[in-house]
Motif scaffolding. Structure first.
Motif, mmCIF file in Angstrom:
data_model
loop_
_atom_site.group_PDB
_atom_site.id
_atom_site.type_symbol
_atom_site.label_atom_id
_atom_site.label_comp_id
_atom_site.label_asym_id
_atom_site.label_seq_id
_atom_site.Cartn_x
_atom_site.Cartn_y
_atom_site.Cartn_z
ATOM 1 N N PHE A 186 1.136 -1.214 0.271
ATOM 2 C CA PHE A 186 -0.011 0.144 -0.097
ATOM 3 C C PHE A 186 0.613 1.417 0.035
ATOM 4 O O PHE A 186 1.764 1.069 0.832
ATOM 5 C CB PHE A 186 -0.800 -0.208 1.219
ATOM 6 N N GLY A 187 0.762 2.149 -0.869
ATOM 7 C CA GLY A 187 1.371 3.236 -0.614
ATOM 8 C C GLY A 187 0.675 4.492 -0.139
ATOM 9 O O GLY A 187 -0.967 4.715 -0.469
ATOM 10 N N ALA A 188 0.484 5.182 1.308
ATOM 11 C CA ALA A 188 -0.214 5.742 1.929
ATOM 12 C C ALA A 188 0.618 6.493 3.319
ATOM 13 O O ALA A 188 1.786 6.490 3.050
ATOM 14 C CB ALA A 188 -1.231 4.917 2.814
ATOM 15 N N SER A 189 -0.136 7.883 3.685
ATOM 16 C CA SER A 189 0.191 8.507 4.570
ATOM 17 C C SER A 189 -0.340 8.707 5.851
ATOM 18 O O SER A 189 0.045 8.513 6.572
ATOM 19 C CB SER A 189 0.127 10.220 3.355
ATOM 20 N N GLY A 190 -1.586 8.747 5.191
ATOM 21 C CA GLY A 190 -2.579 8.298 6.309
ATOM 22 C C GLY A 190 -3.486 7.420 6.451
ATOM 23 O O GLY A 190 -3.210 6.997 8.366
ATOM 24 N N LEU A 191 -2.529 6.206 6.315
ATOM 25 C CA LEU A 191 -3.501 4.757 6.440
ATOM 26 C C LEU A 191 -3.138 4.319 8.167
ATOM 27 O O LEU A 191 -3.379 4.133 8.503
ATOM 28 C CB LEU A 191 -2.928 4.403 5.665
ATOM 29 N N LEU A 192 -1.379 4.766 8.389
ATOM 30 C CA LEU A 192 -0.200 4.314 9.543
ATOM 31 C C LEU A 192 -1.146 4.731 10.786
ATOM 32 O O LEU A 192 -1.456 3.852 11.451
ATOM 33 C CB LEU A 192 1.038 4.927 9.536
ATOM 34 N N LYS A 193 -1.343 5.916 10.545
ATOM 35 C CA LYS A 193 -2.275 6.478 11.237
ATOM 36 C C LYS A 193 -3.353 5.788 12.133
ATOM 37 O O LYS A 193 -4.023 5.319 13.378
ATOM 38 C CB LYS A 193 -2.957 7.994 11.765
ATOM 39 N N ASP A 194 -4.184 5.610 11.382
ATOM 40 C CA ASP A 194 -5.947 4.781 11.907
ATOM 41 C C ASP A 194 -5.592 2.900 12.155
ATOM 42 O O ASP A 194 -6.125 2.653 12.718
ATOM 43 C CB ASP A 194 -6.480 4.587 10.635
ATOM 44 N N VAL A 195 -4.535 2.695 11.792
ATOM 45 C CA VAL A 195 -3.317 1.180 12.056
ATOM 46 C C VAL A 195 -3.631 1.020 12.920
ATOM 47 O O VAL A 195 -3.641 0.453 13.245
ATOM 48 C CB VAL A 195 -2.475 0.811 10.693
ATOM 49 N N TYR A 196 -2.450 2.138 13.391
ATOM 50 C CA TYR A 196 -2.000 2.578 14.995
ATOM 51 C C TYR A 196 -3.016 2.351 15.875
ATOM 52 O O TYR A 196 -3.307 1.634 16.854
ATOM 53 C CB TYR A 196 -1.232 3.043 14.726
ATOM 54 N N ALA A 197 -3.997 2.917 15.657
ATOM 55 C CA ALA A 197 -5.126 3.344 16.247
ATOM 56 C C ALA A 197 -6.342 2.260 16.366
ATOM 57 O O ALA A 197 -6.234 1.942 18.001
ATOM 58 C CB ALA A 197 -6.232 4.437 15.664
ATOM 59 N N THR A 198 -6.327 1.895 14.903
ATOM 60 C CA THR A 198 -6.917 0.168 15.230
ATOM 61 C C THR A 198 -6.443 -1.024 16.247
ATOM 62 O O THR A 198 -7.129 -1.614 17.399
ATOM 63 C CB THR A 198 -7.166 -0.361 14.251
ATOM 64 N N LEU A 199 -4.672 -0.884 16.478
ATOM 65 C CA LEU A 199 -4.262 -1.880 17.534
ATOM 66 C C LEU A 199 -4.080 -1.384 18.565
ATOM 67 O O LEU A 199 -3.965 -2.417 19.413
ATOM 68 C CB LEU A 199 -2.518 -1.916 16.625
ATOM 69 N N ASN A 200 -4.022 0.021 18.749
ATOM 70 C CA ASN A 200 -4.385 0.499 20.467
ATOM 71 C C ASN A 200 -5.210 -0.231 20.888
ATOM 72 O O ASN A 200 -5.779 0.056 22.050
ATOM 73 C CB ASN A 200 -4.149 1.932 20.228
ATOM 74 N N GLU A 201 -6.764 -0.604 20.016
ATOM 75 C CA GLU A 201 -7.612 -0.413 20.890
ATOM 76 C C GLU A 201 -7.905 -1.410 21.457
ATOM 77 O O GLU A 201 -7.312 -2.645 20.896
ATOM 78 C CB GLU A 201 -9.008 -0.735 19.200
ATOM 79 N N SER A 202 -7.996 -1.498 22.948
ATOM 80 C CA SER A 202 -8.366 -2.512 23.743
ATOM 81 C C SER A 202 -9.609 -3.949 22.963
ATOM 82 O O SER A 202 -10.419 -3.625 22.681
ATOM 83 C CB SER A 202 -8.360 -2.854 25.236
#
Length: 247
Positions: free
Chosen positions: A231-247
């Protein structure tokens, strides 16, 4: 781990974390690299303009993230540079340490019916990359008809591309699932080991999950690895990390 978190973990490992803005500076590149949180997942590459390749290499080394590749772009974004300019740009980028070259094909020439020019740019760029860098070929799918998306993908493969990539992210229509379907089907039909990169507009884990599902349905689960899918992306990382941080 939820299904969405599984997709997020998969997506981060397949990501080319990208900044390709005219306002980019060394600080922009340092900030991009600083946004990587190794405990949550490490991207496959960072993609920056050629003049920032050495900055990216240095920033990654300082964080002991040397496994992250550095990609850059050539003939970007309009695909209208002379072949000589493109090859010079390629060689300079490799000198600076680029691991991957994302070449924009002369897609306007293709629209005008000149397939030979596209093949020439891909073949010559592949030769310039040699064994030092991988060649990812951007076809700018949003500007092409379905038939030309298939033709451009085939020309990229015939020219020796290691990956075929949808878009520059600089036109009105970037990556779409419809274009991805055509491109992956063309790659599969070629019988060659060629990767695929969806770029532009993949902003959320939900978006990424749709591309992952489509790729798996056409190419099989084994295709979803950094050597073959990005994936070529700039904004995706933020959503990925937010998702992985969800308990």
């Amino acid at each position: 781990m939820t299904k969405m978190q599984t997709s997020a973990a998969q997506a981060v490992a397949l990501m080319d974390l990208t900044t390709l803005n005219d306002s980019d500076t060394t600080q922009t590149i340092n900030n991009l690299v600083a946004s990587i949180e190794p405990t949550l997942g490490i991207p496959a590459a960072v993609c920056v303009y050629s003049q920032f390749v050495s900055d990216a290499k240095l920033a990654l080394a300082e964080r002991e993230l040397q496994q992250v590749k550095v990609a850059t772009v050539t003939n970007f974004p309009s695909g209208e540079q002379s072949l000589e300019q493109v090859l010079n740009e390629t060689l300079f980028a490799i000198e600076r340490g680029a691991d991957e070259i994302d070449l924009v094909i002369p897609y306007k020439a293709l629209i005008a019916g000149d397939e030979r020019k596209v093949l020439e740019y891909v073949k010559a760029s592949k030769e310039a990359c040699g064994t030092q860098a991988q060649l990812k070929v951007i076809i700018e799918s949003g500007e092409l008809s379905d038939d030309l998306i298939a033709t451009a993908t085939k020309l990229a493969i015939d020219g020796g591309a290691d990956f075929v990539k949808t878009s520059t992210g600089k036109v009105a229509v970037n990556a779409t699932l419809a274009a991805t379907d055509i491109m992956l089907s063309t790659i599969k039909a070629s019988g060659k080991k060629v990767g695929f990169k969806a770029a532009g507009g993949v902003r959320t884990v939900t978006d990424a999950a749709e591309y992952l599902a489509l790729a798996e349905s056409i190419m099989g689960e084994a295709y979803l690895q950094p050597e073959l899918f990005r994936f070529g992306a700039s904004g995706l990382l933020k959503d990925v990390y937010a998702t992985l941080n969800e308990s």
